[in-house]
Design a protein around this motif. Structure first.
Motif, PDB file in Angstrom:
ATOM      1  N   LEU A 329     -33.126   0.307 -68.862  1.00  0.00           N
ATOM      2  CA  LEU A 329     -32.519   0.396 -68.112  1.00  0.00           C
ATOM      3  C   LEU A 329     -32.252   2.511 -68.603  1.00  0.00           C
ATOM      4  N   THR A 330     -32.219   3.412 -67.751  1.00  0.00           N
ATOM      5  CA  THR A 330     -32.064   4.851 -68.251  1.00  0.00           C
ATOM      6  C   THR A 330     -30.924   4.755 -66.669  1.00  0.00           C
ATOM      7  N   VAL A 331     -29.283   5.602 -68.099  1.00  0.00           N
ATOM      8  CA  VAL A 331     -28.449   6.266 -67.005  1.00  0.00           C
ATOM      9  C   VAL A 331     -27.970   7.291 -67.648  1.00  0.00           C
ATOM     10  N   PHE A 332     -27.412   8.159 -65.784  1.00  0.00           N
ATOM     11  CA  PHE A 332     -26.606   9.381 -66.589  1.00  0.00           C
ATOM     12  C   PHE A 332     -26.106   9.602 -65.368  1.00  0.00           C
ATOM     13  N   PRO A 333     -24.823  11.032 -66.290  1.00  0.00           N
ATOM     14  CA  PRO A 333     -24.011  11.718 -64.516  1.00  0.00           C
ATOM     15  C   PRO A 333     -25.026  12.155 -64.122  1.00  0.00           C
ATOM     16  N   LEU A 334     -24.710  11.730 -62.762  1.00  0.00           N
ATOM     17  CA  LEU A 334     -25.672  13.265 -61.711  1.00  0.00           C
ATOM     18  C   LEU A 334     -24.475  14.747 -62.491  1.00  0.00           C
ATOM     19  N   ALA A 335     -23.867  15.144 -62.370  1.00  0.00           N
ATOM     20  CA  ALA A 335     -23.228  15.820 -62.585  1.00  0.00           C
ATOM     21  C   ALA A 335     -23.354  16.877 -63.945  1.00  0.00           C
ATOM     22  N   SER A 336     -24.004  16.458 -64.799  1.00  0.00           N
ATOM     23  CA  SER A 336     -23.984  15.835 -66.217  1.00  0.00           C
ATOM     24  C   SER A 336     -25.187  15.087 -66.877  1.00  0.00           C
ATOM     25  N   PRO A 337     -27.053  15.549 -66.143  1.00  0.00           N
ATOM     26  CA  PRO A 337     -27.695  14.599 -65.848  1.00  0.00           C
ATOM     27  C   PRO A 337     -28.115  14.331 -67.866  1.00  0.00           C
ATOM     28  N   LYS A 338     -27.996  15.544 -68.439  1.00  0.00           N
ATOM     29  CA  LYS A 338     -28.765  15.923 -69.720  1.00  0.00           C
ATOM     30  C   LYS A 338     -27.893  14.604 -71.087  1.00  0.00           C
ATOM     31  N   GLU A 339     -26.933  13.988 -70.646  1.00  0.00           N
ATOM     32  CA  GLU A 339     -25.895  13.295 -71.159  1.00  0.00           C
ATOM     33  C   GLU A 339     -26.822  11.558 -71.157  1.00  0.00           C
ATOM     34  N   VAL A 340     -28.067  11.396 -71.324  1.00  0.00           N
ATOM     35  CA  VAL A 340     -28.523  10.106 -70.769  1.00  0.00           C
ATOM     36  C   VAL A 340     -28.571   8.777 -71.940  1.00  0.00           C
ATOM     37  N   HIS A 341     -28.530   7.605 -70.889  1.00  0.00           N
ATOM     38  CA  HIS A 341     -27.694   6.998 -71.983  1.00  0.00           C
ATOM     39  C   HIS A 341     -29.225   5.355 -71.646  1.00  0.00           C
ATOM     40  N   THR A 342     -29.213   5.202 -73.027  1.00  0.00           N
ATOM     41  CA  THR A 342     -29.990   4.130 -72.567  1.00  0.00           C
ATOM     42  C   THR A 342     -29.606   2.603 -73.226  1.00  0.00           C
ATOM     43  N   VAL A 343     -29.686   1.439 -71.893  1.00  0.00           N
ATOM     44  CA  VAL A 343     -29.459   0.196 -72.120  1.00  0.00           C
ATOM     45  C   VAL A 343     -30.774  -0.458 -71.837  1.00  0.00           C
ATOM     46  N   GLN A 344     -30.861  -1.347 -73.866  1.00  0.00           N
ATOM     47  CA  GLN A 344     -31.599  -2.553 -73.949  1.00  0.00           C
ATOM     48  C   GLN A 344     -31.450  -3.204 -73.037  1.00  0.00           C
ATOM     49  N   LEU A 345     -32.845  -4.224 -73.287  1.00  0.00           N
ATOM     50  CA  LEU A 345     -32.328  -5.840 -72.390  1.00  0.00           C
ATOM     51  C   LEU A 345     -33.094  -6.210 -72.779  1.00  0.00           C
ATOM     52  N   PRO A 346     -33.035  -8.115 -73.089  1.00  0.00           N
ATOM     53  CA  PRO A 346     -33.747  -8.972 -73.389  1.00  0.00           C
ATOM     54  C   PRO A 346     -35.147  -8.720 -73.370  1.00  0.00           C
ATOM     55  N   SER A 347     -36.029  -8.421 -74.861  1.00  0.00           N
ATOM     56  CA  SER A 347     -37.533  -8.374 -74.836  1.00  0.00           C
ATOM     57  C   SER A 347     -38.238  -9.516 -74.255  1.00  0.00           C
ATOM     58  N   TRP A 348     -37.475 -10.013 -73.599  1.00  0.00           N
ATOM     59  CA  TRP A 348     -38.889 -11.432 -73.122  1.00  0.00           C
ATOM     60  C   TRP A 348     -38.459 -10.888 -71.865  1.00  0.00           C
ATOM     61  N   ALA A 349     -37.676 -10.015 -71.008  1.00  0.00           N
ATOM     62  CA  ALA A 349     -37.538 -10.261 -69.250  1.00  0.00           C
ATOM     63  C   ALA A 349     -38.478  -9.240 -68.952  1.00  0.00           C
ATOM     64  N   CYS A 350     -39.857  -9.530 -67.679  1.00  0.00           N
ATOM     65  CA  CYS A 350     -40.710  -9.152 -66.921  1.00  0.00           C
ATOM     66  C   CYS A 350     -40.240  -8.746 -66.024  1.00  0.00           C
ATOM     67  N   SER A 351     -39.356  -9.313 -65.344  1.00  0.00           N
ATOM     68  CA  SER A 351     -38.665  -9.145 -64.205  1.00  0.00           C
ATOM     69  C   SER A 351     -37.893  -8.627 -63.581  1.00  0.00           C
ATOM     70  N   ILE A 352     -37.564  -7.224 -62.691  1.00  0.00           N
ATOM     71  CA  ILE A 352     -35.548  -6.898 -62.762  1.00  0.00           C
ATOM     72  C   ILE A 352     -35.623  -7.071 -61.004  1.00  0.00           C
ATOM     73  N   LYS A 353     -35.353  -7.844 -60.645  1.00  0.00           N
ATOM     74  CA  LYS A 353     -34.517  -7.577 -58.583  1.00  0.00           C
ATOM     75  C   LYS A 353     -33.481  -6.826 -58.640  1.00  0.00           C
TER      76      LYS A 353
END
Length: 663
Positions: A329-353
């Motif tokens: 998951l890549t997350v950033f505030p719309l007012a400051s789009p350069k402040e990007v944060h990455t959320v790691q998910l389990p390596s087995w995750a193959c589907s996101i709903k």
């Protein structure tokens, strides 16, 4: 390599051909299929409490689906009995010009989608029958229940052939209709007057364009999405102003695909304007929405592909795939789009709903499920404002506690040197996998990713020692828009009908194959413009009528026209009699031609050279269930037959049920 499985979407045709002579060879699998049906039922029961998003929270009530209809409970009085707001038994009694007695005998309805009006005055739900392609939309007035045996007084209207629909207000519903497998028209239903009023809002004239309606997350904009395989055009309806007149965001142009969200008077757009015509995030003012005003907000790193976008509070949340084919998951505030944060998910995750936000849900929470074909779903909540990811991992079925399952991501080199990703699930070390049966899943068309949501039947096979492989070939969308474009039209050999084509070119690589609703007569269908979806699909497959090069390309891989006398693997074909996407006549011709080729080959061999005979098995089901039956028991029987076929043709002993522990 052992068995392969293949399913193909977007093709059907009505056929009344006799199939009795083709289906008489199913009997040898019946007893084993009954055994697997019991095992599958137990497996589904074992995973019956996994999380899903079937519960919908309104302001005052919680709504949920049961087999006989839709119910709700008062959120303020949880001790009260559930109240039924829609009885599916009453749906068939809504005449709509149909034979009521016939409907009551034939149709078993299942709820597909529910939408609540903003203040819970009305509920709209689409219901589907196994025997019809179209959906029926039922409008229910929410209030005090007063049902009767003959009719449901809460049902105020029924609309046939509805595909997508959204409430603009408590009394105004926008919806699209599906005609001959094509959505081209948008209507507005008004319930404010003494008589209901239906108005045409938009009509698409291009046959390759499919139209849907959707509501922005903040429920202030309704989008009319007009999309083909290669272009997009979006019209918006501002629900905060009256009248509800649509306006165009950006006119369509070749290879421009875009999707629109709304945030504080701005449009946040996911558009294929990034490097290599991949997706990036741009913004535009609501007053000047066209491409000339688009300003880039976020472009992913090379090799990272954006799969989806959502606006959660004041943040943009992107579902993305890394070059290692893992979800993040890549997350950033719309007012400051350069402040990007990455959320790691389990390596087995193959589907996101992702979950569609409920009316009563906080807009600052992003809820989603992660799973794999063999890992049961885990419910997750992302709080972008504080950078917190909460995961429900309690219980023995949590994937985190299933450490005996190994997920391996690897790549295979294709003929032209391109590396194709493969996801492998196994319980033994990789070096020992040559000794166990392998089930390969592959698709490769329309930019669709392989379905890698959790399936109890795949978990059952894994626990019985199988290895499962998912091949993410070109034509699918696993590695972005360019991955899809590489296998369109004259590039179709890289991804079209891969398993059926492989049976012709390299039949020795497989021992058994199951094909579900397979597209086997590509050339015949694409040369007949009178059939559903032929014109729409020319962007995908080409035009063999108007372009000789396209015809030559299709002829080179079309499964039906490339059958030759040779040893083939055993093949189970599952098709549906009234499936208007896949021509049943083509499946029958393929089956007969294949049997003739196998017989012709066997007559050229001496008795000492004879190999075990291949089985060509047709499972023709009634109905129009292109993606599989809605009915649970029918689904179990279909899956059980596939397992019985694989075990029989591979000469495997059926799995033994787990031993009960002695007390």
């Amino acid at each position: 390599m052992m068995p392969a499985r293949f399913s193909l979407q977007h093709r059907q045709q009505d056929s009344h051909s006799s199939v009795d002579s083709f289906t008489n060879n199913l009997e040898k699998y019946r007893d084993l299929a009954k055994y697997f049906s019991r095992r599958l039922k137990a497996s589904y029961k074992r995973f019956s409490n996994i999380p899903d998003f079937s519960v919908i929270c309104g302001h005052d009530h919680v709504y949920f689906i049961e087999s006989d209809g839709i119910y709700r409970m008062d959120r303020r009085q949880s001790d009260m009995m559930p109240e039924q707001v829609l009885n599916l038994g009453h749906v068939s009694q809504l005449n709509n010009g149909l034979d009521i007695d016939k409907e009551k005998k034939i149709h078993q309805w299942t709820v597909q989608r529910i939408r609540l009006s903003p203040k819970e005055k009305h509920l709209a739900a689409t219901v589907k029958s196994d025997y019809r392609e179209e959906l029926r939309c039922v409008i229910v007035k929410l209030g005090k229940a007063n049902s009767s045996a003959l009719e449901d007084p809460n049902i105020i209207l029924s609309l046939d052939k509805v595909f997508s629909f959204e409430w603009a207000t408590d009394d105004v519903l926008f919806y699209t209709t599906l005609e001959a497998l094509r959505c081209s028209r948008v209507f507005r239903l008004s319930l404010t007057s003494a008589e209901t009023e239906i108005t045409s809002v938009h009509e698409e004239t291009r046959p390759e364009v499919f139209v849907e309606v959707a509501l922005s997350r903040d429920q202030r904009m309704l989008s009319i999405n007009c999309t083909s395989r290669t272009t997009s055009e979006v019209l918006l309806v501002n629900l905060t102003t009256s009248p509800f007149e649509p306006f165009l965001v950006q006119p369509r142009q070749l290879d421009l695909l875009y999707h629109v969200e709304h945030w504080r008077g701005r449009l946040i757009i996911l558009a294929s304007t990034g490097p290599g015509q991949e997706y990036q995030v741009v913004q535009a003012p609501l007053s000047k929405p066209s491409m000339d005003s688009w300003i880039p907000l976020f472009t992913p790193e090379p090799g990272t592909i954006i799969k989806d976008m959502d606006i959660v509070g004041n943040h943009c949340v992107l579902v993305a795939k890394t070059p290692a084919d893992e979800f993040i998951l890549t997350v950033f505030p719309l007012a400051s789009p350069k402040e990007v944060h990455t959320v790691q998910l389990p390596s087995w995750a193959c589907s996101i709903k992702p979950k569609r936000p409920d009316m009563a849900q906080q807009e600052h929470v992003f809820e989603f499920l992660i799973s794999s074909p063999v890992h049961s779903p885990v419910s997750c909540c992302l709080y972008p404002e504080v950078g917190l990811l909460a995961t429900d991992t309690e219980g023995e079925l949590s994937p985190e506690s299933q450490d005996n399952i190994i997920t391996t991501r690897l790549e295979a080199r294709s003929k032209d040197g391109t590396s194709v990703p493969i996801t492998l699930f196994h319980t033994l070390p990789v070096g020992d996998l040559r000794e166990v049966p392998l089930l390969v899943h592959v698709y490769g068309a329309y930019g669709q990713d392989l379905n890698m949501e959790f399936r109890p039947e795949m978990r059952l096979l894994l626990e019985q020692g199988w290895t499962l492989a998912y091949c993410h070939i070109r034509g699918g969308g696993e590695r972005g828009l360019s991955w899809q474009r590489q296998a369109q039209v004259e590039g179709k050999k890289k991804g079209a009908v891969p398993v059926a084509a492989l049976c012709n070119t390299h039949p020795h690589m497989m021992r058994a194959v199951t094909l579900q609703a397979p597209f086997l007569d590509v050339l015949g269908i694409m040369t007949d413009p009178s059939l559903p979806l032929t014109l729409e699909d020319r962007e995908e497959w080409g035009d063999p009528v108007g372009n000789p090069q396209h015809k030559l390309s299709i002829s080179s891989y079309c499964p039906l026209y490339n059958i030759t006398p040779q040893p083939y693997p055993s093949i189970l074909l599952t098709a549906y009699r009234d499936d208007s996407r896949i021509p049943l006549a083509g499946v029958l011709r393929y089956s007969q031609t294949l049997k003739s080729a196998i017989n012709a080959y066997s007559t050229t061999k001496s008795k000492s050279e004879h190999e075990p005979a291949s089985s060509v098995v047709l499972n023709i089901q009634c109905g129009a269930n292109h993606l599989g039956p809605e009915d649970f028991q029918m689904m179990l029987e279909e899956e059980a037959l596939k397992l019985a076929f694989l075990y029989t043709e591979l000469r495997l002993d059926p799995p033994q049920p787990p031993r009960r522990r002695k007390r």
